[in-house]
Scaffold this motif. Structure first.
Motif, short mmCIF file in Angstrom:
data_model
loop_
_atom_site.label_atom_id
_atom_site.label_comp_id
_atom_site.label_asym_id
_atom_site.label_seq_id
_atom_site.Cartn_x
_atom_site.Cartn_y
_atom_site.Cartn_z
N UNK A 32 20.50 92.12 39.90
CA UNK A 32 21.20 91.64 38.33
C UNK A 32 21.62 89.92 38.39
N UNK A 33 22.18 89.33 39.60
CA UNK A 33 22.70 88.02 39.53
C UNK A 33 21.49 87.59 40.26
N UNK A 34 20.68 87.93 40.95
CA UNK A 34 19.09 87.06 40.86
C UNK A 34 18.06 86.29 40.19
N UNK A 35 18.33 85.03 40.23
CA UNK A 35 17.71 84.19 38.79
C UNK A 35 16.07 84.83 39.31
N UNK A 36 15.27 84.89 40.48
CA UNK A 36 14.09 85.86 39.98
C UNK A 36 13.70 86.75 39.12
N UNK A 37 14.86 88.05 39.28
CA UNK A 37 15.28 89.21 38.54
C UNK A 37 15.00 88.81 37.37
N UNK A 38 16.15 87.54 36.80
CA UNK A 38 16.58 87.81 34.98
C UNK A 38 15.59 87.09 34.47
N UNK A 39 15.07 85.87 35.39
CA UNK A 39 14.20 85.47 34.50
C UNK A 39 12.73 86.09 33.87
N UNK A 40 12.42 87.49 34.62
CA UNK A 40 11.70 88.35 34.13
C UNK A 40 12.42 89.21 32.66
N UNK A 41 13.52 89.15 32.86
CA UNK A 41 14.04 90.24 32.10
C UNK A 41 14.31 89.82 30.29
N UNK A 42 14.08 91.30 29.37
CA UNK A 42 13.60 90.21 27.94
C UNK A 42 15.63 90.01 27.52
N UNK A 43 15.52 89.26 26.62
CA UNK A 43 17.48 89.37 26.53
C UNK A 43 18.12 90.40 26.21
N UNK A 44 17.68 91.30 25.87
CA UNK A 44 18.01 92.94 25.77
C UNK A 44 18.89 93.00 26.67
N UNK A 45 17.52 92.82 27.42
CA UNK A 45 18.72 93.58 28.75
C UNK A 45 19.21 92.42 29.75
N UNK A 46 19.27 91.18 29.48
CA UNK A 46 20.43 90.51 29.78
C UNK A 46 21.53 90.74 29.43
N UNK A 47 21.97 91.12 28.09
CA UNK A 47 22.94 91.55 27.55
C UNK A 47 23.97 92.53 27.93
N UNK A 55 27.81 87.84 35.98
CA UNK A 55 26.89 86.68 35.76
C UNK A 55 25.41 86.38 36.47
N UNK A 56 25.31 84.98 36.47
CA UNK A 56 23.69 84.96 37.35
C UNK A 56 24.31 84.46 38.27
N UNK A 57 23.12 84.57 39.51
CA UNK A 57 24.13 82.91 40.86
C UNK A 57 22.85 82.35 39.80
N UNK A 58 23.48 80.72 40.22
CA UNK A 58 22.96 79.55 40.36
C UNK A 58 21.17 79.66 40.37
N UNK A 59 20.46 78.98 39.62
CA UNK A 59 19.54 79.00 39.60
C UNK A 59 19.18 77.88 40.42
N UNK A 60 17.51 78.16 41.65
CA UNK A 60 17.45 77.27 43.09
C UNK A 60 17.19 76.33 42.54
N UNK A 61 17.62 74.92 43.90
CA UNK A 61 17.70 74.15 42.86
C UNK A 61 16.10 73.45 42.89
#
Length: 94
Positions: A32-47, A55-61
């Motif tokens: 859940x902390x991985x940026x690539x995973x969070x990127x494809x989740x719907x808003x409800x799944x991030x709640x 909290x998510x890890x920082x987005x890769x540069x």
């Protein structure tokens, strides 16, 4: 995972391999902390993870696509690298 938190566990205690009812909650939390995973989740799944304090890890540069590959340097093309010798057949009339 909620059972762990309500039971007094800290988020830092929930490492991959910690299971609840056979589910690896530590691995789930790590994903859940991985940026690539969070990127494809719907808003409800991030709640839900956010409500638990995950909290998510920082987005890769962003990668600099102008960087050269190692070893390419500033070479001239191979056809222009060596001057032609006279009499190689490249001059008209020979």
């Amino acid at each position: 995972m909620v059972e762990c938190i309500e039971g007094g566990a800290e988020l830092s205690d929930l490492l991959p391999g910690v299971t609840v009812h056979g589910l690896d909650v530590g691995r789930w939390m790590e994903r859940q902390r991985q940026h690539i995973v969070r990127q494809v989740l719907m808003d409800e799944q991030r709640i839900r993870p956010a409500a638990l304090g995950i909290r998510p890890n920082a987005a890769p540069a962003e990668k600099d696509n102008t960087a050269k590959r190692p070893g390419t340097g500033n070479r001239t093309p191979s056809t222009a690298a060596w001057p032609r010798s006279p009499g190689t057949g490249s001059e008209p009339g020979r």
